[in-house]
Design an enzyme around this catalytic site. Structure first.
Site, PDB file in Angstrom:
ATOM      1  CB  SER A 130      -0.959   0.003   1.192  1.00 15.38           C
ATOM      2  OG  SER A 130      -0.269   0.196   2.389  1.00 15.38           O
ATOM      3  CG  ASN A 131       3.572   2.661   3.053  1.00 11.86           C
ATOM      4  OD1 ASN A 131       3.390   3.843   3.303  1.00 11.86           O
ATOM      5  ND2 ASN A 131       3.344   1.697   3.941  1.00 11.86           N
ATOM      6  CG  HIS A 221       9.890   0.881  12.411  1.00 13.94           C
ATOM      7  ND1 HIS A 221      10.131  -0.455  12.152  1.00 13.94           N
ATOM      8  CD2 HIS A 221       9.479   0.951  13.700  1.00 13.94           C
ATOM      9  CE1 HIS A 221       9.886  -1.148  13.242  1.00 13.94           C
ATOM     10  NE2 HIS A 221       9.489  -0.327  14.197  1.00 13.94           N
ATOM     11  CD  GLU A 291       3.475   2.969   7.555  1.00 14.04           C
ATOM     12  OE1 GLU A 291       4.380   2.543   8.275  1.00 14.04           O
ATOM     13  OE2 GLU A 291       2.798   2.226   6.820  1.00 14.04           O
TER      14      GLU A 291
HETATM   15  C1  GAR Z   1       4.178  -0.678   6.735  1.00 15.05           C
HETATM   16  O1  GAR Z   1       3.344  -0.374   7.806  1.00 15.05           O
HETATM   17  C2  GAR Z   1       5.612  -0.422   7.112  1.00 15.05           C
HETATM   18  O2  GAR Z   1       5.786   0.592   8.029  1.00 15.05           O
HETATM   19  C3  GAR Z   1       5.993  -1.746   7.733  1.00 15.05           C
HETATM   20  O3  GAR Z   1       5.386  -2.718   6.905  1.00 15.05           O
HETATM   21  C4  GAR Z   1       4.160  -2.173   6.440  1.00 15.05           C
HETATM   22  C5  GAR Z   1       4.055  -2.461   4.954  1.00 15.05           C
HETATM   23  O4  GAR Z   1       2.754  -2.165   4.519  1.00 15.05           O
HETATM   24  N1  GAR Z   1       7.409  -1.896   7.802  1.00 15.05           N
HETATM   25  C6  GAR Z   1       8.019  -2.477   8.831  1.00 15.05           C
HETATM   26  O5  GAR Z   1       7.429  -2.943   9.776  1.00 15.05           O
HETATM   27  C7  GAR Z   1       9.539  -2.459   8.754  1.00 15.05           C
HETATM   28  N2  GAR Z   1      10.114  -2.781  10.009  1.00 15.05           N
HETATM   29  P1  GAR Z   1       2.447  -2.049   2.974  1.00 15.05           P
HETATM   30  O6  GAR Z   1       2.969  -3.303   2.310  1.00 15.05           O
HETATM   31  O7  GAR Z   1       0.948  -1.987   2.904  1.00 15.05           O
HETATM   32  O8  GAR Z   1       3.098  -0.834   2.461  1.00 15.05           O
END
Ligand code: GAR
Length: 306
Positions: A130-131, A221, A291
């Site tokens: 999603s990011n 993070h 985020e």
């Molecule tokens: C996000 O919340 C990011 O901060 C976390 O994984 C998620 C990925 O979400 N990262 C960590 O925990 C790194 N230590 P996404 O795949 O939906 O972007």
């Protein structure tokens, strides 16, 4: 002085010591080989001896440090160091616009020929993405920033579908080459990566990539570091720990990446409340919103400062 060098190279104290040691050994070997070469040449006049000796050791030195750096696993650091010196001395040519291959997005295509400012980012992601999606959308019409490549270590991860829909190339990584091989640095360089953006990438970044991209890798993070960071602290594990500890607030941290988990300099942090009755899912959703709101904008700012 030592601290300054450490910051400049973006390495731990131990590694900075190792690098200094390689400089010292490489320098001593250069002196020995330089003298040997001079005795082969056999110049007796002091007037010629000194300038010829200086030229000789200047030519020998890069080869010596590169050679010494190999058994210590620091080849990429010294290769980049020597190339940078060469560029500064105008011996090595600076990369030109025409070296950049045609970027993916149409907006970039239309402007690439007019601009030297195009920055290419590579997103590393292991999960839903999603990011990554937000970052791609944010820069979709940008004439200055191009999402050049998605790196993923999990076949079947959601981020791969996103990349396919967005027409962005995906590089699927395999453990052996990532950790013990070249770290896929040739592919990253081929896509002209200026900044590596970790967005839920769960493998530790190996030294090979850190060396090739010093202070050019950032991570997000889902907590307020230094709390709730480190090995095994990702996604829902982070939120579960925050809730179990009875924290009143959590948040996000965007930071540079170094050789330790969740450890590099912080670029940006912002908090949100932990509400009564929060579950892992509810907190995760609130954090994701933060985020998505901030990460693309912070990436843009990091790139602008370069
Ligand atoms: C996000 O919340 C990011 O901060 C976390 O994984 C998620 C990925 O979400 N990262 C960590 O925990 C790194 N230590 P996404 O795949 O939906 O972007």
């Amino acid at each position: 002085m030592f601290k300054q060098l450490q910051e400049k190279w973006n390495v731990s104290a131990g590694r900075a010591l190792l690098i200094l040691m390689i400089f010292a050994i490489g320098g001593s070997l250069t002196g020995i080989i330089g003298k040997q070469i001079m005795s082969w040449i056999g110049i007796s006049s002091t007037l010629f001896y000194i300038p010829v000796y200086i030229v000789t050791i200047t030519l020998v030195w890069p080869f010596m440090v590169l050679l010494v750096s190999i058994p210590f696993g620091q080849f990429y650091f010294f290769k980049n160091y020597i190339l940078k010196m060469g560029r500064r001395m105008r011996i090595v040519p600076v990369e030109k616009q025409q070296d950049i291959p045609a970027p993916q997005s149409q907006a970039i295509d239309a402007h690439a020929s007019q601009s030297f400012q195009v920055k290419h980012i590579t997103i590393f992601a292991s999960g839903a993405g999603s990011n990554a999606h937000q970052i791609i959308q944010y820069f979709r019409n940008s004439t200055e920033v191009n999402v050049a490549l998605i790196v993923c270590n999990k076949p079947g991860a959601g981020v791969i579908d996103i990349a396919a829909k967005e027409n962005i190339p995906v590089l699927l990584t395999e453990k052996e080459r990532f950790f013990r091989g070249d770290g896929y640095v040739p592919e990253l360089q081929a896509s002209n990566t200026n900044l590596i953006v970790l967005a839920g990438f769960l493998w530790k970044i190996p030294q090979t990539i850190l060396n090739a991209y010093p202070r050019q890798i950032i991570n997000i993070h889902p907590a307020l570091l230094p709390k709730y960071g480190g090995k095994g602290m990702y996604g829902s594990y982070v939120h579960q720990s925050v809730l179990s500890s009875g924290e009143m607030e959590s948040g996000i941290t965007i930071h540079y990446v170094d050789e330790h988990y969740d450890n590099g300099d912080v670029i940006f942090q912002t908090a949100c409340p932990v509400l009564e009755g929060d579950t892992v899912e509810k907190l995760a959703q609130r954090i994701h919103q933060l985020e998505h709101l901030h990460y693309p904008r912070v990436i843009e700012e990091v790139l602008k400062k370069r």
